[in-house]
Each structure stands twice: as C-alpha cells, then as structure tokens.
Design an enzyme around this catalytic site. Structure first.
Site, PDB file in Angstrom:
ATOM      1  N   VAL A  11      23.937 -50.910  31.018  1.00 35.42           N
ATOM      2  CA  VAL A  11      23.911 -50.476  32.356  1.00 35.42           C
ATOM      3  C   VAL A  11      23.394 -49.134  32.411  1.00 35.42           C
ATOM      4  CG1 VAL A  11      25.933 -49.354  34.069  1.00 35.42           C
ATOM      5  CG2 VAL A  11      26.031 -51.735  33.086  1.00 35.42           C
ATOM      6  N   THR A 121      33.050 -50.012  34.675  1.00 39.91           N
ATOM      7  CA  THR A 121      33.864 -50.825  35.575  1.00 39.91           C
ATOM      8  C   THR A 121      35.190 -50.379  34.936  1.00 39.91           C
ATOM      9  OG1 THR A 121      32.511 -52.920  35.291  1.00 39.91           O
ATOM     10  CG2 THR A 121      34.907 -53.262  35.581  1.00 39.91           C
ATOM     11  N   LYS A 157      23.366 -58.301  36.342  1.00 40.91           N
ATOM     12  CA  LYS A 157      23.172 -59.391  35.472  1.00 40.91           C
ATOM     13  C   LYS A 157      22.718 -59.134  34.163  1.00 40.91           C
ATOM     14  CE  LYS A 157      22.070 -62.633  38.546  1.00 40.91           C
ATOM     15  NZ  LYS A 157      22.245 -61.970  39.656  1.00 40.91           N
ATOM     16  N   PHE A 255      26.995 -70.709  40.076  1.00 46.91           N
ATOM     17  CA  PHE A 255      28.073 -70.541  39.096  1.00 46.91           C
ATOM     18  C   PHE A 255      28.841 -71.922  38.970  1.00 46.91           C
ATOM     19  CE2 PHE A 255      28.886 -66.779  36.734  1.00 46.91           C
ATOM     20  CZ  PHE A 255      27.968 -65.943  36.943  1.00 46.91           C
ATOM     21  N   GLY A 259      30.080 -75.898  31.051  1.00 45.45           N
ATOM     22  CA  GLY A 259      29.498 -75.562  29.794  1.00 45.45           C
ATOM     23  C   GLY A 259      30.557 -75.113  28.779  1.00 45.45           C
ATOM     24  N   CYS A 266      31.457 -58.798  29.892  1.00 42.74           N
ATOM     25  CA  CYS A 266      31.996 -58.276  31.232  1.00 42.74           C
ATOM     26  C   CYS A 266      33.301 -59.105  31.591  1.00 42.74           C
ATOM     27  CB  CYS A 266      31.175 -58.210  32.220  1.00 42.74           C
ATOM     28  SG  CYS A 266      30.114 -56.869  32.234  1.00 42.74           S
ATOM     29  N   LYS A 327      24.340 -65.660  26.836  1.00 45.30           N
ATOM     30  CA  LYS A 327      23.316 -66.293  27.923  1.00 45.30           C
ATOM     31  C   LYS A 327      22.004 -66.244  27.857  1.00 45.30           C
ATOM     32  CE  LYS A 327      23.529 -62.806  31.696  1.00 45.30           C
ATOM     33  NZ  LYS A 327      23.954 -62.273  33.007  1.00 45.30           N
TER      34      LYS A 327
HETATM   35  N1  LIG Z   1      26.399 -55.112  30.460  1.00 42.35           N
HETATM   36  C1  LIG Z   1      26.703 -55.532  31.743  1.00 42.35           C
HETATM   37  O1  LIG Z   1      26.325 -56.679  32.080  1.00 42.35           O
HETATM   38  C2  LIG Z   1      27.569 -54.977  32.793  1.00 42.35           C
HETATM   39  C3  LIG Z   1      27.582 -54.839  34.276  1.00 42.35           C
HETATM   40  C4  LIG Z   1      28.268 -54.448  35.067  1.00 42.35           C
HETATM   41  C5  LIG Z   1      29.258 -53.390  34.535  1.00 42.35           C
HETATM   42  N2  LIG Z   1      29.190 -52.973  33.267  1.00 42.35           N
HETATM   43  C6  LIG Z   1      30.192 -51.921  32.872  1.00 42.35           C
HETATM   44  O2  LIG Z   1      29.496 -50.745  32.543  1.00 42.35           O
HETATM   45  C7  LIG Z   1      30.046 -50.166  31.428  1.00 42.35           C
HETATM   46  C8  LIG Z   1      29.094 -50.009  30.421  1.00 42.35           C
HETATM   47  O3  LIG Z   1      28.569 -51.230  29.969  1.00 42.35           O
HETATM   48  P1  LIG Z   1      27.493 -51.606  28.937  1.00 42.35           P
HETATM   49  O4  LIG Z   1      27.348 -52.695  28.595  1.00 42.35           O
HETATM   50  O5  LIG Z   1      26.395 -50.911  29.298  1.00 42.35           O
HETATM   51  O6  LIG Z   1      27.903 -50.902  27.475  1.00 42.35           O
HETATM   52  P2  LIG Z   1      27.052 -50.524  26.182  1.00 42.35           P
HETATM   53  O7  LIG Z   1      28.368 -50.656  25.207  1.00 42.35           O
HETATM   54  O8  LIG Z   1      26.083 -51.014  26.157  1.00 42.35           O
HETATM   55  O9  LIG Z   1      26.912 -48.780  26.382  1.00 42.35           O
HETATM   56  C9  LIG Z   1      27.645 -47.822  26.420  1.00 42.35           C
HETATM   57  C10 LIG Z   1      26.967 -46.544  25.807  1.00 42.35           C
HETATM   58  O10 LIG Z   1      27.949 -45.412  26.172  1.00 42.35           O
HETATM   59  C11 LIG Z   1      27.698 -44.375  25.158  1.00 42.35           C
HETATM   60  N3  LIG Z   1      28.976 -43.551  25.116  1.00 42.35           N
HETATM   61  C12 LIG Z   1      30.196 -43.748  24.904  1.00 42.35           C
HETATM   62  N4  LIG Z   1      30.931 -42.565  24.981  1.00 42.35           N
HETATM   63  C13 LIG Z   1      30.216 -41.786  25.573  1.00 42.35           C
HETATM   64  C14 LIG Z   1      30.229 -40.273  25.925  1.00 42.35           C
HETATM   65  N5  LIG Z   1      31.406 -39.974  25.986  1.00 42.35           N
HETATM   66  N6  LIG Z   1      29.082 -39.803  26.142  1.00 42.35           N
HETATM   67  C15 LIG Z   1      28.032 -40.202  26.233  1.00 42.35           C
HETATM   68  N7  LIG Z   1      27.756 -41.668  26.074  1.00 42.35           N
HETATM   69  C16 LIG Z   1      28.874 -42.421  25.501  1.00 42.35           C
HETATM   70  C17 LIG Z   1      27.927 -45.311  23.981  1.00 42.35           C
HETATM   71  O11 LIG Z   1      27.322 -44.739  22.777  1.00 42.35           O
HETATM   72  C18 LIG Z   1      26.968 -46.407  24.346  1.00 42.35           C
HETATM   73  O12 LIG Z   1      25.609 -46.344  24.141  1.00 42.35           O
HETATM   74  C19 LIG Z   1      31.331 -51.063  31.074  1.00 42.35           C
HETATM   75  O13 LIG Z   1      32.349 -50.463  32.009  1.00 42.35           O
HETATM   76  C20 LIG Z   1      30.963 -52.319  31.591  1.00 42.35           C
HETATM   77  O14 LIG Z   1      32.094 -53.068  32.033  1.00 42.35           O
HETATM   78  C21 LIG Z   1      28.353 -53.796  32.318  1.00 42.35           C
END
Ligand SMILES: NC(=O)c1ccc[n+]([C@@H]2O[C@H](COP(=O)([O-])OP(=O)(O)OC[C@H]3O[C@@H](n4cnc5c(N)ncnc54)[C@H](O)[C@@H]3O)[C@@H](O)[C@H]2O)c1
Length: 442
Positions: A11, A121, A157, A255, A259, A266, A327
């Site tokens: 994200v 989130t 997504k 959706f 599957g 998420c 996916k």
């Molecule tokens: N991946 C998705 O498709 C998606 C979509 C919508 C929302 N989200 C939400 O977004 C958030 C992040 O998801 P993601 O998939 O990007 O996670 P991720 O694990 O890919 O990335 C999180 C990053 O944060 C870093 N981090 C942790 N603590 C830190 C701090 N104190 N300072 C700086 N960096 C720090 C980690 O090293 C990591 O690189 C989650 O809450 C997730 O639920 C994810």
C-alpha cells in the site's frame, strides 16, 4: 505537497509512487533497511503491474525518495500517511503496534503542523488511539504543536493497485478538522478530474467502511463457494447459475466466482478483526462466522477431490501445481490457498512440483528447503511424469494451454481445477478426467 509515507509495503509504495506521479514531493520511510536499499538501487521489492516504471519516473524527477531515517521522514511531509501492516493478533483483532509506533515517532519528532492519515486498515477507534499516542509524545517533551488525524482507508487491489489508485471508485475520508479536509481534497483532486469521488464522513464511519467492504466481498465468495458445492451434489452447473444471478443488477457479476476460498493479506484478517470488534461490542456478526467456516472448508475442497480420486494415501504420487500466488498478477502468498493445498497433499505423502509466473521466489521463502516441494521453470516442465495437474491460481497463461502437450507430459490425463478455467465438455472431449468446482459432473 510534501508527503511522507510511513511503511513502504504494497500500500505505502503504491500510494507514494502515485502521489509522486501527479507532482507531489514524496518521501517513503520504512524500518526495513534491506527494502529501502533495494529501492535506492532501482529495485522493486514487490510484483505489481505498472509500478516499476512509475517508481523510476518519480525517482528520476526527484519527487520520490526513500529513507530509513525516522526524523527525516517526520520532518518532510505536512501529510504523514501511516501505511504500516496491521496483522492479526492472537485473538484475531488487528495488532496496532506498528501503527502506534509510527504515531509515537511522529509525536517525538514533529516540529510543525502535521496531518496524520491512517491509511492502514484499522479498527474503529484507532484514530483516537493515534491522536492519544501523538499527544502523549508531545506532552513528554512539553511541545504544543497542532496536528489532525484523518482516516483514509485504502481500497486498492493487489495486481491492479496502480490502476485502482490512479482511477479510484471512491476515496473515503474520515475527518473532523476543516483544514485537514481541505488538504485531503487538494491532494486527491488529480485523481478525480472526471467526477467527484471523495466521500467525506466522520472518522468512525470511515474506519468501519473499509471492514464492511472487505466483509461484504468475502461474504459473496463464501456464498458462491457453498452454492457451488451444493450445485455439484444436485447436478446443477454453478457457472450457469452464476450468470443467471449476476445478470440481476441488484446482484451484479463481480466477485461471484467459486473457487478455493479467499486468501491474501486482507480478507482473512479483516473479516476476523471485524468479528472481534463486533464481539467486543456484544453484537456478534453471525453471518461472518459462517463466511469464515465456509472459507476454511473451501480451502480443503481440492485436496478432498484428489483424495476421492487417488485415495487418502498419496505416497508415491507426484502432483503438478499451477499457480501459487493468492491471486493472479501478484507475488503475494500471504494466506494463499496454495499453501493449504500443498500442506494437505504433503501431509498425505504426495510430492509437489509447482510453477507460478512470479510468486516462485516468495514460495521458496514460504516453503523453505522442504523435501517433496520442487519448482519448475515452465508450466509444462511442472507436468513431467506427474499424476495430475492441480490448478490453484487463475493466471492468464493457464487459460488456454496446449492440451495435447499437457496430456503427453502427464502420467495420466487428470486435471483438478480450483478456478474453473476450462469448459468441462471441451476438456473431457480431449480425453481428460476433469474435476472443477461446482460444475455439472464435476
Ligand atoms: N495489501 C493490500 O492489498 C492492502 C489493500 C488495502 C489496505 N491494506 C492495508 O494496508 C496496510 C499495509 O498493508 P501492506 O500489504 O502494504 O503491508 P506490508 O507488510 O506490505 O508493508 C508494511 C510495511 O510497513 C513497514 N513498517 C512497519 N512498522 C513501521 C514503522 N513503525 N515505520 C516505518 N515502516 C514500518 C514494514 O517494514 C513493511 O515494509 C495494512 O493495514 C493492510 O490491511 C492492504
């Protein structure tokens, strides 16, 4: 605008890159020094279509930079986006330690007005906790500095993240501070030139909206999976049923694909976290408990079908797996159904040869140097002398294979298809035993 992104994962990296693309001055902070070093070298730590050229462009223009220096990160942006992970805690609730650590860092280092944006989130009430953490750090150093906290959940997504960010369906902003709302409006103006997509609401509603969206989507998936299992028993065809109901505009086609259950970083954790919140309030979401149960069972469906065909003891059987990512178009293997399928097959003694176009490096990390799990360089190479082909992820390149070559490579022409990629009548006419999900005679 000067923007700091805290957390440079799926994200954070997409958000930072897209904000730089429209002209903002973006600094992406992460504690993971290896990740930042890789980005500084021009590498990209995740697979996301279209992301790499945009990163390169932003970096070359000097609008996109990366750092591990917390103080520099806090000093840079008036807008501080928190995009760190919120993994499930032991009880299923969202673990806020990274979010609150990021908030404390802001409070510790800020010297001017900041708008802190929760993009991770996070459960309802987290903005209050973020505000309290920052205020606490400011109080410790007797600093009286203005700041606002905004909720701006992300709906991108994986696999289409850049497109989703650049052309969002909606942008949800939860805020109670006029100045912060004005800043957010200005920041997102380039992404909604066609028509207004900003939904401004109170903070708690914004926080709940994200969970409600994922819970709704997970519910559709589990509903279709259970219906597919029933269709199989009844001799009906779920694909025809899907079209029959999807054509109703109140239902729609999105959706509704049966599957192997939902996975990824998420849905599983967000469904669990919402349930946890609901239980804490004494208002359990009974529907979601069923959604989770159905999902857990669905992840085992393919193994059940394989056992029904080959018997419970799979020792000496070699199974070819197509698709490992949770996916298509991503290398993300968090909660991927492939993990459960492979574990289930391994537990019964089968050996695995797997192929995935982009997730094999991640799969090697996940499965380690396990005996009995090997990786092939191409889809066909995975099939050599295998007892059956098992399809887990619906990558485009699996949709129209050379069935003659598939038949020649396999020991016997057997396909277990967890994604209903093929027309059963056509594949069976090619001489295959074909086991899809919820199709007639499946
Ligand atoms: N991946 C998705 O498709 C998606 C979509 C919508 C929302 N989200 C939400 O977004 C958030 C992040 O998801 P993601 O998939 O990007 O996670 P991720 O694990 O890919 O990335 C999180 C990053 O944060 C870093 N981090 C942790 N603590 C830190 C701090 N104190 N300072 C700086 N960096 C720090 C980690 O090293 C990591 O690189 C989650 O809450 C997730 O639920 C994810």
């Amino acid at each position: 605008m000067k923007v700091t992104i805290i957390g440079t994962g799926y994200v954070g990296l997409v958000t930072g890159t897209c904000l730089a693309e429209v002209g903002n001055d973006v600094l992406c902070l992460d504690l993971d020094a290896a990740k930042i070093a890789m980005l500084d070298r021009g590498g990209v730590p995740i697979y996301e279509p279209g992301l790499e050229p945009l990163i390169r462009k932003g970096v070359e223009a000097g609008r996109l930079r990366f750092t591990t220096d917390i103080a520099a990160g806090v000093a840079h942006g008036t807008l501080q986006f928190i995009a760190v992970g919120t993994p499930p805690d032991e009880d299923g609730s969202a673990d806020l330690q990274h979010v609150l650590a990021a908030a404390r860092n802001i409070g510790r280092h800020m010297t001017s007005h900041k708008v802190v944006v929760d993009k991770s989130t996070v459960p309802v009430g987290t903005a209050d906790k973020v505000r309290a953490a920052i205020a606490d750090e400011l109080a410790k150093r007797r600093a009286d500095l203005p700041f606002a906290v905004v909720s701006n959940p992300e709906f991108l997504k994986e696999g289409a993240a850049v497109d989703d960010f650049m052309r969002p369906d909606r942008i949800v902003i939860g805020a109670d501070d006029d100045k912060a709302i004005q800043l957010m409006r200005a920041l997102y103006a380039p992404f909604q030139r066609n028509h207004e997509r900003l939904l401004i609401m109170d903070i708690r509603s914004a926080e709940l909206t994200k969970y409600a969206a994922n819970a709704m989507l997970a519910t559709r998936i589990s509903f279709m999976n259970e219906l597919a299992n029933l269709a199989e028993k009844l001799g009906a065809d779920i694909e025809q049923v899907r079209q029959g109901i999807g054509s109703d505009p109140r239902i729609g086609y999105h959706f509704l694909y049966p599957g192997l259950g939902y996975g990824g970083s998420c849905f599983p954790k967000d469904v669990q976290a919402l349930q946890r919140t609901a239980e804490e309030q004494g208002t359990p979401l009974r529907v979601l408990a069923a959604v989770e149960d159905a999902n857990a069972a669905q992840k085992k469906r393919l193994v059940d079908k394989i056992v029904a065909r080959f018997g419970a003891d799979l020792a000496g059987r070699k199974l070819a797996i197509w698709g490992l990512a949770f996916k298509p178009n991503t290398d993300d293997m968090r909660e991927a159904p492939s993990r459960e399928v492979i574990d289930g097959l391994r537990a019964r003694g089968a050996t695995i040869v797997a192929y995935d176009p982009v997730a094999m490096h991640e799969a090697k990390r996940v499965f380690g140097a396990q005996d009995g799990v090997a990786f092939a360089a191409s889809p066909l190479a995975a099939l050599q002398d295998a007892d059956a082909l098992v399809i887990i992820t619906e990558w485009k390149e699996f949709r129209s294979p050379d069935f003659d070559a598939v038949k020649t490579a396999l020991k016997a022409p057997v396909i277990f298809d967890g994604r209903n990629l093929y027309d059963p009548a056509f594949v069976r006419a090619q001489g295959f035993e074909y086991f899809p999900i919820g199709r007639r005679n499946g």
